[in-house]
Design a protein around this motif. Sequence first.
Motif, PDB file in Angstrom:
ATOM      1  N   UNK A 229       0.867  -1.225   0.007  1.00 49.35           N
ATOM      2  CA  UNK A 229      -0.092  -0.082  -0.044  1.00 49.35           C
ATOM      3  C   UNK A 229       0.883   1.230   0.063  1.00 49.35           C
ATOM      4  N   UNK A 230       2.143   1.247  -0.376  1.00 44.76           N
ATOM      5  CA  UNK A 230       2.980   2.575  -0.543  1.00 44.76           C
ATOM      6  C   UNK A 230       2.688   2.962  -1.795  1.00 44.76           C
ATOM      7  N   UNK A 231       1.821   3.966  -1.814  1.00 44.34           N
ATOM      8  CA  UNK A 231       0.898   4.339  -3.016  1.00 44.34           C
ATOM      9  C   UNK A 231       1.947   5.802  -3.593  1.00 44.34           C
ATOM     10  N   UNK A 232       2.142   5.836  -4.958  1.00 39.98           N
ATOM     11  CA  UNK A 232       2.552   7.007  -5.437  1.00 39.98           C
ATOM     12  C   UNK A 232       1.786   7.300  -6.717  1.00 39.98           C
ATOM     13  N   UNK A 233       1.573   8.546  -7.127  1.00 41.50           N
ATOM     14  CA  UNK A 233       0.883   8.891  -8.123  1.00 41.50           C
ATOM     15  C   UNK A 233       1.907   9.216  -9.322  1.00 41.50           C
ATOM     16  N   UNK A 234       1.604   8.324 -10.471  1.00 45.19           N
ATOM     17  CA  UNK A 234       2.750   8.389 -11.568  1.00 45.19           C
ATOM     18  C   UNK A 234       1.941   9.111 -13.019  1.00 45.19           C
ATOM     19  N   UNK A 235       2.521   9.895 -13.386  1.00 45.92           N
ATOM     20  CA  UNK A 235       2.061  10.599 -14.578  1.00 45.92           C
ATOM     21  C   UNK A 235       3.181  10.609 -15.409  1.00 45.92           C
TER      22      UNK A 235
END
Length: 317
Positions: A229-235
């Motif tokens: 659950x170590x989330x990051x937003x990738x764009x």
Amino acid sequence: KRKLDPEDDTPRKKKQIGHGQAVAAHYNELQEVGLDKRSQSRIFYLRNFNNWTKSVLIGEFIDRVRQKKSDITVLDLGCGKGGDLLKWKKGRIKKLVCTDIADISVQQCKQRYEDMKGRCRYNDYIFDAEFIQADSTKDLLASKYDDPYISFDICSCQFVYHYSFETYEQADMMLKNACGNLSPGGYFIGTTPNSFELIKRLEASETNSFGNDVYSVKFEKKGDYPLFGCKYDFHLEEVVDVPEFLVYFPLLEEMAKKHGMKLVYKRTFREFYEEKIKNEEHKMLLRRMQALEPYSTFGDSRLVSDKPDDYEHAKEF
Ligand code: SAM
């Protein structure tokens, strides 16, 4: 105790559903672009480089299996719109099962396969294929195959596995789907972002994010990196704007042991490139695919970055 109030219930429902639906909706909405437009893209070389990496990886493992048997069956887990179909055709496999959480992508993948088949001349060879829409972090694929006794020589999971690291259960279910129906001696191959590199870049940044004018990666905070659950937003320009999860590779390796797997090969994108480019055939392919121009032309404005390091965030769609 929670109140039986629908408004109060909303966040809990969202939590239960997880990010899978958002990911599926995102990929479903992605438009396929024609070759002309693709070559104008600022991520033209990045896409091609990723495609080259997958081609070489897939080709190598098909060769390994072919030393032992001729009829090869493959599971493409997270097949997307079928970006690897041609690679399987070139590898002359016998059967391919394509599965993805995004139903429209699965339909487009199927259509692409039918078109490919339609273009075949009478002595052209093309594999049989089956298409399944499923969330591989939650659904057991084994109950969905046409042939309940099917076994795969290769499971290929290209730029997908990181979506599963939302929870232990999801990561484990995806592994079960990837490895549960492998023949003895079969391979689970894949590509996924490098968590060490991501954290290194995050820690070097003054903020919670890093990137350039084409891609960005944004974490909620620094210094606290849970195993799941170590989330990051990738764009990434033109393609992705979705939540992803860090995959701590040593943990993945341990978890895979439970499914009867042992690690045989692991490289970063850069290491892979440096290793494979020594082979003349791979080098020619790289040129043909216009994957990376020779270093001297790195100044080309269409390139994402003039630092080969940035290719470790390679993504292909
Ligand atoms: N493997 C394809 C390729 O290399 O062209 C597509 C890669 S794309 C970056 C990631 C794919 O993973 C998307 O098609 C997405 O729908 C799929 N995906 C994400 N989460 C998934 C899940 N839980 N189960 C199955 N597929 C999933």
